[in-house]
Design a protein around this motif. Structure first.
Motif, short mmCIF file in Angstrom:
data_model
loop_
_atom_site.label_atom_id
_atom_site.label_comp_id
_atom_site.label_asym_id
_atom_site.label_seq_id
_atom_site.Cartn_x
_atom_site.Cartn_y
_atom_site.Cartn_z
N LEU A 210 49.62 3.44 3.29
CA LEU A 210 48.88 4.66 3.63
C LEU A 210 47.40 4.48 3.34
O LEU A 210 46.54 4.91 4.12
CB LEU A 210 49.44 5.84 2.84
N ALA A 211 47.10 3.83 2.21
CA ALA A 211 45.70 3.56 1.88
C ALA A 211 45.06 2.68 2.94
O ALA A 211 43.90 2.89 3.32
CB ALA A 211 45.60 2.89 0.51
N GLY B 84 45.95 2.51 6.06
CA GLY B 84 45.78 3.32 7.26
C GLY B 84 44.60 4.25 7.18
O GLY B 84 43.95 4.55 8.18
N LEU B 85 44.29 4.71 6.00
CA LEU B 85 43.16 5.63 5.82
C LEU B 85 41.85 4.89 5.54
O LEU B 85 40.82 5.51 5.33
CB LEU B 85 43.45 6.60 4.67
N GLY B 86 41.91 3.57 5.50
CA GLY B 86 40.71 2.78 5.25
C GLY B 86 40.35 2.66 3.80
O GLY B 86 39.25 2.19 3.47
N LEU B 87 41.27 3.07 2.89
CA LEU B 87 40.94 3.03 1.47
C LEU B 87 41.23 1.67 0.84
O LEU B 87 40.59 1.30 -0.15
CB LEU B 87 41.76 4.10 0.73
N TRP C 241 48.21 5.80 14.98
CA TRP C 241 49.22 6.17 14.00
C TRP C 241 50.65 5.79 14.40
O TRP C 241 51.43 5.38 13.53
CB TRP C 241 49.12 7.66 13.67
N PHE D 168 50.84 2.18 13.51
CA PHE D 168 50.82 2.05 12.06
C PHE D 168 52.19 2.39 11.46
O PHE D 168 52.69 1.71 10.57
CB PHE D 168 49.75 2.97 11.48
N SER E 115 54.58 -0.14 9.35
CA SER E 115 54.93 0.24 7.98
C SER E 115 56.44 0.30 7.79
O SER E 115 56.99 -0.24 6.82
CB SER E 115 54.31 1.60 7.63
#
Length: 208
Positions: free
Chosen positions: A55-56, A58-61, A143, A146, A150
Motif C-alpha cells: 500500500l505504501a 502504491g501511495l508513493g510512500l 489501481w 496494483f 499485490s
C-alpha cells in the motif's frame, strides 16, 4: 494488464522466493515449536506487513521511506536485534526441564514476530517500491493493476510460508523426547540466521 506481463511477474516473484529469507526461517522455527496451525499466525503477521508495504508503494510512500537513510537504518537494525534476541532465548530454553511442558507462544506474539520480521526486511520495502512500476502499464488504470500484483504476491508468499511451516511441523511431530531440545536449538539457530541475512542485506544496501 496482459497475461504475459502477469506471468513474467509471477516468475520473478517465484525466483525471489526460491531461497528462504528471514520470514521463511521464522516460519520454520515457529511452526516447529508451535505446530502449523499456530504457526499460521506468523504467516498472517508477515502478510499483514507485506500488505502495508505494498500500500505504501502504491501511495508513493515506500520510495520516500527508502530514501530516508537514518530512519530506515534504525528500523533494519532493530529487526536484526529482535531476531537475535528470539534466537538466543529459544536456544537457552531448549532442554530446560520446564520447556518439555512449556506453554506455546501466544497467537499475538507469533503474529507480531511475523509482522516485525517482514516489516524490517529492507528487501521487501525496496522490492515493492522499485519492482511494481516495471509491471504496470501507464496507459491502463493504475489501481486494478496494483491490486492484481499485490494479491498475486500475497498468494505466492502465503503458499511458500505454509509449505515451509508444514514441513517443519511434520518433522517436529516425529522428533520428540530427547530430540526435541535439539530441534529447539535448530529453530533458535534459524532465527539467528534470519538476523544475519537481514544484517547482510542492510550492509549491502548501505554500500550501494
Amino acid at each position: 494488464m496482459s497475461f504475459d506481463i502477469w506471468t513474467t511477474y509471477v516468475v520473478t516473484v517465484l525466483l525471489m522466493m526460491a531461497t528462504p529469507g528471514p520470514s521463511q526461517l521464522l516460519m520454520l522455527s515457529n511452526s516447529a515449536a508451535n505446530g502449523l496451525r499456530r504457526g499460521m499466525f506468523t504467516a498472517a503477521g508477515d502478510l499483514t506487513a507485506n500488505s502495508l508495504q505494498m500500500l505504501a508503494a502504491g501511495l508513493g510512500l515506500a520510495a520516500l521511506i527508502a530514501t530516508s537513510g537514518t530512519a530506515l537504518t534504525i528500523i533494519k537494525w532493530l529487526g536484526v536485534a529482535y531476531l537475535v534476541f528470539l534466537g538466543f532465548r529459544q536456544i537457552l530454553k531448549a532442554g530446560a526441564p520446564s520447556s518439555r511442558n512449556a506453554v506455546w507462544t501466544s497467537r499475538n506474539a507469533l503474529w507480531m514476530q511475523g509482522f516485525i520480521t517482514s516489516a524490517t526486511n529492507p528487501k521487501a520495502v525496496v522490492f515493492f517500491a522499485a519492482l511494481f512500476p516495471l509491471f504496470i502499464d501507464g496507459a491502463l488504470p493504475f489501481w486494478p493493476q496494483f491490486a492484481t500484483l499485490s494479491a498475486t504476491y500475497l498468494v505466492i508468499d502465503g503458499i511458500f510460508l505454509i509449505a515451509y511451516g508444514g514441513c517443519a511441523s511434520w518433522l517436529a511431530r516425529r522428533l520428540q523426547g530427547t530430540a526435541k531440545p535439539w530441534l529447539d536449538r535448530i529453530g533458535g539457530s534459524f532465527l539467528i540466521l534470519a538476523a544475519v541475512l537481514l544484517g547482510l542485506k542492510s550492509l549491502r544496501t548501505a554500500s550501494q
